[in-house]
Design an enzyme around this catalytic site. Structure first.
Site, PDB file in Angstrom:
ATOM      1  N   ASP A 130       0.836  -1.199   0.000  1.00  0.00           N
ATOM      2  CA  ASP A 130       0.000   0.000   0.000  1.00  0.00           C
ATOM      3  C   ASP A 130       0.873   1.252   0.000  1.00  0.00           C
ATOM      4  O   ASP A 130       1.855   1.343   0.749  1.00  0.00           O
ATOM      5  CB  ASP A 130      -0.908   0.006   1.233  1.00  0.00           C
ATOM      6  N   GLU A 173      -4.978   2.544  -4.085  1.00  0.00           N
ATOM      7  CA  GLU A 173      -3.516   2.616  -3.980  1.00  0.00           C
ATOM      8  C   GLU A 173      -2.937   1.335  -3.389  1.00  0.00           C
ATOM      9  O   GLU A 173      -1.823   1.318  -2.867  1.00  0.00           O
ATOM     10  CB  GLU A 173      -3.097   3.817  -3.122  1.00  0.00           C
TER      11      GLU A 173
END
Length: 261
Positions: A130, A173
């Site tokens: 992430d 993301e």
């Protein structure tokens, strides 16, 4: 057409010659004279009958050959069209299976690939990666810079995950990598290589500033006793453990935490 006339004429000529010979032989055996009438009949009849008949036969044969050639040509064109259609379908399927921005598998197809590979090859390690402070990147530098950061993270994953890995973008993301047949030690080395590659990235941001990017990584073992869904939850829990520990970190079963170098 000219060749048909010539070939049928030759057939008629040969027929006329054969007719003359046959008539002469027959009349001679019958003790009859081979006169002018016999000559005309034995000559004209083959010419009047054999020439048009053979011409028609040659013409039909020519038409059949042309039809066969057209069928063969149509078959070849159809085969090419089928091959092009199959290729286009494969390309569309490939595009539909991937995230348009990063080129990695989308979430659905990533999970399908992991399910299939883990069933075939057994244990492995699932990583969730992430981007750190991604909202801040978008808010400070704009969404174009955020998109560029995601592309760079995807590039780092492709560069360092290895040829046998399966990589996908599973959220805004958030990325995931499945490392088949890896133990946690080997998986940690790969995760660290990805983390370092991302951390080394420097991008020009609007206003002349330099944008630095980092990622946090959590991982879980995937084996017969752990489903893909369970491994995702475990890896996600460890990812947020890495976030709480200061980001730019890796959390796997062993070792549990790696500080940024």
């Amino acid at each position: 057409m000219r060749s048909i006339v010539i070939k049928s004429g030759l057939v008629a000529f040969v027929s006329a010659v054969a007719s003359l010979i046959l008539a002469a032989v027959v009349l001679k055996t019958q003790g009859m004279a081979f006169d002018r009438s016999a000559l005309m009949i034995s000559t004209l009849c083959p010419l009047l009958i054999a020439w048009p008949a053979s011409a028609r036969g040659f013409l039909q044969h020519h038409r059949i050959e042309v039809a066969h050639e057209e069928v063969a040509r149509s078959r070849d064109e159809l085969a090419r069209a089928h091959a092009e259609l199959a290729e286009a379908h494969a390309q569309l399927a490939e595009r539909a299976s991937r995230d348009a921005m990063t080129g990695l598998l989308n979430r659905e197809n990533f999970l399908k690939a992991v399910e299939a590979t883990s069933a075939r090859r057994g244990s492995g390690v699932l990583l969730i990666i992430d981007a750190d402070h991604f909202k801040s990147i978008n808010d400070t530098h704009g969404h174009a810079a955020g998109d560029a950061a995601l592309v760079e993270i995807a590039r780092a994953i492709k560069c360092k995950a290895g040829a046998e890995s399966i990589s996908g973008r599973i959220g805004g993301e958030e990325f995931a990598v499945y490392l088949p047949a890896f133990d946690t030690s080997a998986a940690f080395s790969t995760a660290e290589a990805i983390r370092r590659e991302v951390a080394a990235t420097r991008m020009a941001a609007p206003g002349g500033s330099t944008l630095e990017v980092s990622v946090s990584i959590g991982g879980a073992e995937l084996c017969n006793d752990v489903t893909v869904a369970q491994a995702l939850r475990i890896a996600d829990h460890r990812l947020y453990k890495a976030k709480r520990a200061g980001r730019d970190r890796i959390v796997l079963p062993e070792p549990q935490v790696s500080s940024a170098a």
